[in-house]
Design a protein around this motif. Structure first.
Motif, PDB file in Angstrom:
ATOM      1  N   HIS A  29       8.608  -3.937   1.048  1.00 16.77           N
ATOM      2  CA  HIS A  29       9.167  -2.729   0.423  1.00 16.77           C
ATOM      3  C   HIS A  29       8.117  -2.050  -0.461  1.00 16.77           C
ATOM      4  N   ALA A  30       7.309  -2.846  -1.141  1.00 23.43           N
ATOM      5  CA  ALA A  30       6.246  -2.270  -1.974  1.00 23.43           C
ATOM      6  C   ALA A  30       5.196  -1.591  -1.103  1.00 23.43           C
ATOM      7  N   LEU A  31       4.893  -2.178   0.054  1.00 25.33           N
ATOM      8  CA  LEU A  31       3.947  -1.541   0.969  1.00 25.33           C
ATOM      9  C   LEU A  31       4.488  -0.197   1.443  1.00 25.33           C
ATOM     10  N   GLY A  32       5.773  -0.177   1.798  1.00 19.91           N
ATOM     11  CA  GLY A  32       6.401   1.078   2.227  1.00 19.91           C
ATOM     12  C   GLY A  32       6.427   2.110   1.128  1.00 19.91           C
ATOM     13  N   ALA A  33       6.716   1.657  -0.099  1.00 21.68           N
ATOM     14  CA  ALA A  33       6.750   2.577  -1.233  1.00 21.68           C
ATOM     15  C   ALA A  33       5.369   3.152  -1.515  1.00 21.68           C
ATOM     16  N   ALA A  34       4.342   2.337  -1.380  1.00 21.66           N
ATOM     17  CA  ALA A  34       2.984   2.823  -1.616  1.00 21.66           C
ATOM     18  C   ALA A  34       2.598   3.881  -0.591  1.00 21.66           C
ATOM     19  N   LEU A  35       3.103   3.716   0.621  1.00 19.04           N
ATOM     20  CA  LEU A  35       2.784   4.684   1.671  1.00 19.04           C
ATOM     21  C   LEU A  35       3.653   5.934   1.586  1.00 19.04           C
ATOM     22  N   ALA A  36       4.736   5.866   0.802  1.00 20.70           N
ATOM     23  CA  ALA A  36       5.626   7.021   0.649  1.00 20.70           C
ATOM     24  C   ALA A  36       5.054   8.052  -0.314  1.00 20.70           C
ATOM     25  N   VAL A  37       3.981   7.707  -1.002  1.00 23.45           N
ATOM     26  CA  VAL A  37       3.316   8.639  -1.910  1.00 23.45           C
ATOM     27  C   VAL A  37       2.873   9.850  -1.097  1.00 23.45           C
ATOM     28  N   PRO A  38       3.008  11.060  -1.647  1.00 21.46           N
ATOM     29  CA  PRO A  38       2.581  12.245  -0.888  1.00 21.46           C
ATOM     30  C   PRO A  38       1.177  12.057  -0.313  1.00 21.46           C
ATOM     31  N   SER A  39       1.018  12.443   0.910  1.00 25.39           N
ATOM     32  CA  SER A  39      -0.211  12.331   1.709  1.00 25.39           C
ATOM     33  C   SER A  39      -0.573  10.876   2.000  1.00 25.39           C
ATOM     34  N   GLY A  40       0.383   9.940   1.783  1.00 23.90           N
ATOM     35  CA  GLY A  40       0.148   8.538   2.132  1.00 23.90           C
ATOM     36  C   GLY A  40      -1.009   7.919   1.395  1.00 23.90           C
ATOM     37  N   GLY A  41      -1.284   8.399   0.191  1.00 20.70           N
ATOM     38  CA  GLY A  41      -2.393   7.852  -0.569  1.00 20.70           C
ATOM     39  C   GLY A  41      -3.741   8.204   0.025  1.00 20.70           C
ATOM     40  N   GLY A  42      -3.783   9.261   0.825  1.00 24.66           N
ATOM     41  CA  GLY A  42      -5.044   9.691   1.429  1.00 24.66           C
ATOM     42  C   GLY A  42      -5.387   8.977   2.722  1.00 24.66           C
ATOM     43  N   LEU A  43      -4.436   8.201   3.268  1.00 21.32           N
ATOM     44  CA  LEU A  43      -4.702   7.475   4.510  1.00 21.32           C
ATOM     45  C   LEU A  43      -4.355   8.332   5.719  1.00 21.32           C
ATOM     46  N   ASP A  44      -5.148   8.174   6.787  1.00 23.82           N
ATOM     47  CA  ASP A  44      -4.821   8.866   8.027  1.00 23.82           C
ATOM     48  C   ASP A  44      -3.579   8.206   8.636  1.00 23.82           C
TER      49      ASP A  44
END
Length: 161
Positions: A29-44
């Motif tokens: 869930h924490a991994l999903g939440a981290a990726l829910a940040v706008p623009s995915g934290g700058g990840l493609d």
């Protein structure tokens, strides 16, 4: 058995077991939440998908390796030689290949120091915050409530629960 097949089996086991443990401790869930940040934290998008699925993928691969280890366990043949239980070989080619792959990628047990042991114990006791006493012993660390904060200090705590 500390020589031959038994030694290779133990070497591989000491590299696979921490992988399973680390993946089980990771919070999906924490991994999903981290990726829910706008623009995915700058990840493609491909990297975001990989990170989102990483825990599951690691568990699948490490569990597969655990199954190989279970099947290719050390045993003694009739003459007392250290052999592979699955294939009967003195030098199991399957286990040897797994060991070579792990060695080539520098897979090694993750070191746990006192600070990491403290962090893990503290994270597991968020519902019952108490001062901790973390002490090192031969095989790692043990965390207990600090003196004066637990009525029965003789009970060891297992974490994560």
């Amino acid at each position: 058995m500390t020589s031959g097949h038994g030694a290779v089996h133990e070497w591989v086991r000491r590299r696979v077991h921490p992988v399973v443990t680390a993946a089980l401790r990771a919070d999906s869930h924490a991994l999903g939440a981290a990726l829910a940040v706008p623009s995915g934290g700058g990840l493609d998008p491909h990297t975001s998908d990989f990170v989102r699925d990483a825990r599951r993928l690691v568990l699948v691969c490490a569990t597969g390796l655990t199954a190989v280890l279970e099947l290719h366990r050390p045993a003694r043949d009739r003459s007392g030689r250290d052999v592979c239980r699955a294939c009967g070989a003195v030098g199991c080619p399957t286990l040897r290949l797994v060991a070579e792959v792990l060695a080539a990628h520098s897979a090694r047990p993750a070191p746990i120091d006192r600070a990491e042991a403290w962090r893990r114990a503290d994270a597991c006791l968020v519902r019952r915050p108490v001062p901790l006493d973390v002490r090192e012993f031969e095989h790692g660390f043990v965390a207990r409530p600090a003196a004066g904060h637990d009525k029965d200090r003789r009970r060891p705590m297992r974490w994560p629960g």
